[in-house]
Design a protein around this motif. Structure first.
Motif, short mmCIF file in Angstrom:
data_model
loop_
_atom_site.label_atom_id
_atom_site.label_comp_id
_atom_site.label_asym_id
_atom_site.label_seq_id
_atom_site.Cartn_x
_atom_site.Cartn_y
_atom_site.Cartn_z
N GLN A 109 45.91 34.51 33.39
CA GLN A 109 46.86 36.11 33.85
C GLN A 109 46.33 36.22 35.15
OE1 GLN A 109 45.64 39.10 31.19
NE2 GLN A 109 46.69 40.60 32.48
N TYR A 110 45.07 36.18 35.00
CA TYR A 110 44.27 36.35 35.76
C TYR A 110 44.13 35.35 37.25
CZ TYR A 110 40.95 39.75 33.31
OH TYR A 110 40.94 40.56 32.39
N GLN A 111 44.50 34.24 36.88
CA GLN A 111 45.38 33.20 37.81
C GLN A 111 46.06 33.55 38.48
OE1 GLN A 111 45.46 29.16 36.72
NE2 GLN A 111 44.47 28.28 38.28
N ASN A 112 47.06 34.16 37.93
CA ASN A 112 48.69 34.98 38.61
C ASN A 112 48.10 36.15 39.84
OD1 ASN A 112 49.94 32.88 37.11
ND2 ASN A 112 50.24 34.20 35.41
N GLN A 113 46.89 36.95 38.71
CA GLN A 113 46.87 37.90 40.17
C GLN A 113 46.38 37.78 41.38
OE1 GLN A 113 44.41 40.46 36.89
NE2 GLN A 113 45.91 41.81 37.07
N ALA A 114 45.46 35.87 40.92
CA ALA A 114 44.62 35.82 41.75
C ALA A 114 46.12 35.16 43.38
CB ALA A 114 43.80 34.78 41.41
N LYS A 115 46.52 34.81 42.70
CA LYS A 115 47.95 34.10 43.53
C LYS A 115 48.55 35.40 44.08
CE LYS A 115 48.21 29.88 41.17
NZ LYS A 115 49.26 28.66 40.34
N CYS A 125 35.28 42.72 49.91
CA CYS A 125 35.99 43.12 48.79
C CYS A 125 36.03 42.84 47.40
CB CYS A 125 37.83 43.55 49.24
SG CYS A 125 38.61 44.77 48.50
N THR A 126 35.86 43.90 46.55
CA THR A 126 35.42 43.84 45.19
C THR A 126 37.31 44.29 44.18
OG1 THR A 126 33.21 43.73 45.03
CG2 THR A 126 34.11 44.77 43.52
N LEU A 127 37.32 44.08 43.50
CA LEU A 127 38.84 44.50 43.40
C LEU A 127 38.70 44.37 41.35
CD1 LEU A 127 42.08 42.93 45.13
CD2 LEU A 127 40.74 44.60 45.47
N GLU A 128 38.08 46.30 40.85
CA GLU A 128 38.10 45.68 39.45
C GLU A 128 39.82 45.35 38.27
OE1 GLU A 128 36.64 50.05 40.06
OE2 GLU A 128 34.74 49.40 40.25
N PHE A 185 37.31 40.57 40.87
CA PHE A 185 37.34 40.09 41.58
C PHE A 185 37.07 40.45 42.51
CE2 PHE A 185 41.90 40.22 39.19
CZ PHE A 185 41.58 38.45 39.19
N HIS A 186 36.15 39.30 43.30
CA HIS A 186 35.47 39.16 44.85
C HIS A 186 35.69 38.60 45.29
CE1 HIS A 186 32.27 41.69 42.63
NE2 HIS A 186 32.69 40.78 41.48
N TYR A 187 36.00 38.44 47.19
CA TYR A 187 36.55 37.35 47.42
C TYR A 187 35.97 37.52 48.95
CZ TYR A 187 39.59 40.94 50.35
OH TYR A 187 40.18 41.27 51.03
N LEU A 188 35.84 36.52 49.69
CA LEU A 188 35.59 36.83 51.05
C LEU A 188 36.36 35.94 52.09
CD1 LEU A 188 33.81 34.73 52.60
CD2 LEU A 188 31.63 34.81 50.99
N ILE A 189 36.81 36.97 53.06
CA ILE A 189 37.08 35.50 54.38
C ILE A 189 36.36 35.21 55.26
CG2 ILE A 189 39.45 35.74 55.59
CD1 ILE A 189 40.41 38.03 53.49
N GLU A 190 36.39 34.18 56.17
CA GLU A 190 36.28 33.47 57.29
C GLU A 190 36.86 32.16 56.70
OE1 GLU A 190 33.50 34.14 58.35
OE2 GLU A 190 32.37 35.59 56.95
N GLN A 191 37.04 32.62 58.69
CA GLN A 191 38.33 31.25 59.22
C GLN A 191 39.13 31.08 58.73
OE1 GLN A 191 34.45 28.80 60.02
NE2 GLN A 191 34.44 29.06 61.99
N GLY A 192 40.14 32.38 58.19
CA GLY A 192 41.12 31.98 57.58
C GLY A 192 41.74 31.26 56.52
N VAL A 193 40.18 31.49 55.79
CA VAL A 193 40.37 31.18 54.32
C VAL A 193 39.58 32.12 53.51
CG1 VAL A 193 39.54 29.36 52.83
CG2 VAL A 193 40.23 28.54 54.94
N CYS A 194 40.33 32.58 52.56
CA CYS A 194 39.79 33.52 51.10
C CYS A 194 39.09 32.41 50.20
CB CYS A 194 40.72 34.01 50.94
SG CYS A 194 40.83 35.54 49.72
N VAL A 251 27.49 37.41 43.94
CA VAL A 251 28.47 36.75 43.33
C VAL A 251 28.75 35.83 45.10
CG1 VAL A 251 30.92 36.72 43.65
CG2 VAL A 251 29.38 37.64 41.64
N PHE A 252 28.79 36.97 46.06
CA PHE A 252 28.62 36.97 47.60
C PHE A 252 27.85 35.97 47.62
CE2 PHE A 252 31.22 40.55 46.44
CZ PHE A 252 32.65 40.77 47.65
N ALA A 253 26.73 35.66 46.98
CA ALA A 253 25.73 34.75 47.33
C ALA A 253 26.58 33.11 47.63
CB ALA A 253 25.09 34.48 47.57
#
Length: 215
Positions: free
Chosen positions: A32-38, A52-55, A61-70, A84-86
């Motif tokens: 379910q979480y994997q589907n949400q991530a997609k 960004c952090t998504l509760e 979920f925590h994500y960072l975007i660099e050079q067109g990749v998440c 997490v961000f490190a």
């Protein structure tokens, strides 16, 4: 702990690599979480916030975007955000070094699934208690985690709202907050000047009255 790590191309949401840590004790449905991530990947664009952090209930979920990749990680909500961000920044550096030039050319999902080996190794080092204690000294250049935008994953997915719109709203709120502080400062300054002026008028009136009395 980090239970799910996914890497995707921002342009079209194509998953590039993933690593899942089964957690039988919690009974969580990681699919379910994997589907949400997609779904989240498909909402990203060039204007989306870079961090960004998504509760998601007791998870986040925590994500960072660099050079067109998440680079995205799912972990318990109580897990230290700085850690997490490190972890994600570490993955970003290595992934870009290995596959950065090939990212725009691939068309098959999970073209770099072999990156899971590095993900697993890196995850263990960040989960290790000693590594977490030393994190502050080895990540002095890590971005201020307090400035990372926070939202709710269900609200974002149900509204069908691009994260760039949330970023715009956050920026607008920030601008309004700055304007409020500026207006409050201006009003406080005017109030101070008014009090000084009133005191000066009273003092002058007193002097005139005293001189008139003695004359």
């Amino acid at each position: 702990m980090v239970t799910l790590t996914m890497i995707a191309r921002v342009e079209d949401g194509l998953p590039l690599a993933a690593s899942m840590q089964e957690d039988e004790q919690s009974g969580r449905d990681l699919q379910q979480y994997q589907n949400q991530a997609k779904q989240l990947f498909r909402k990203l664009n060039a204007q989306s916030p870079s961090r960004c952090t998504l509760e998601a209930g007791d998870m986040a979920f925590h994500y960072l975007i660099e050079q067109g990749v998440c680079y995205l990680a799912l972990c318990e909500a109580s897990f230290p955000k700085k850690t997490v961000f490190a972890y994600l920044e570490d993955l970003q550096t290595e992934f870009h070094d290995q596959y950065g030039r090939r990212v725009p050319t691939v068309s098959r999902p999970y073209s770099f699934i072999e990156f899971d080996t590095y993900i697993q190794k890196t995850k263990k080092s960040y989960i290790d208690s000693r590594a977490r204690r030393n994190l502050g000294s080895i990540n002095t250049e890590l971005h201020d985690v307090q400035r990372i935008m926070v939202a709710n994953i269900e609200e974002v997915l149900q509204r069908g709202e691009a994260l760039s719109a949330l970023d715009t709203k956050a920026s607008n709120l920030s601008s309004l907050s700055k304007k409020y502080r500026s207006d409050a400062k201006y009003l406080n300054t005017r109030s101070t000047y008014a009090k000084v002026a009133a005191g000066a008028v009273f003092f002058i009136t007193l002097i005139v009255y005293v001189r008139f009395w003695w004359l």
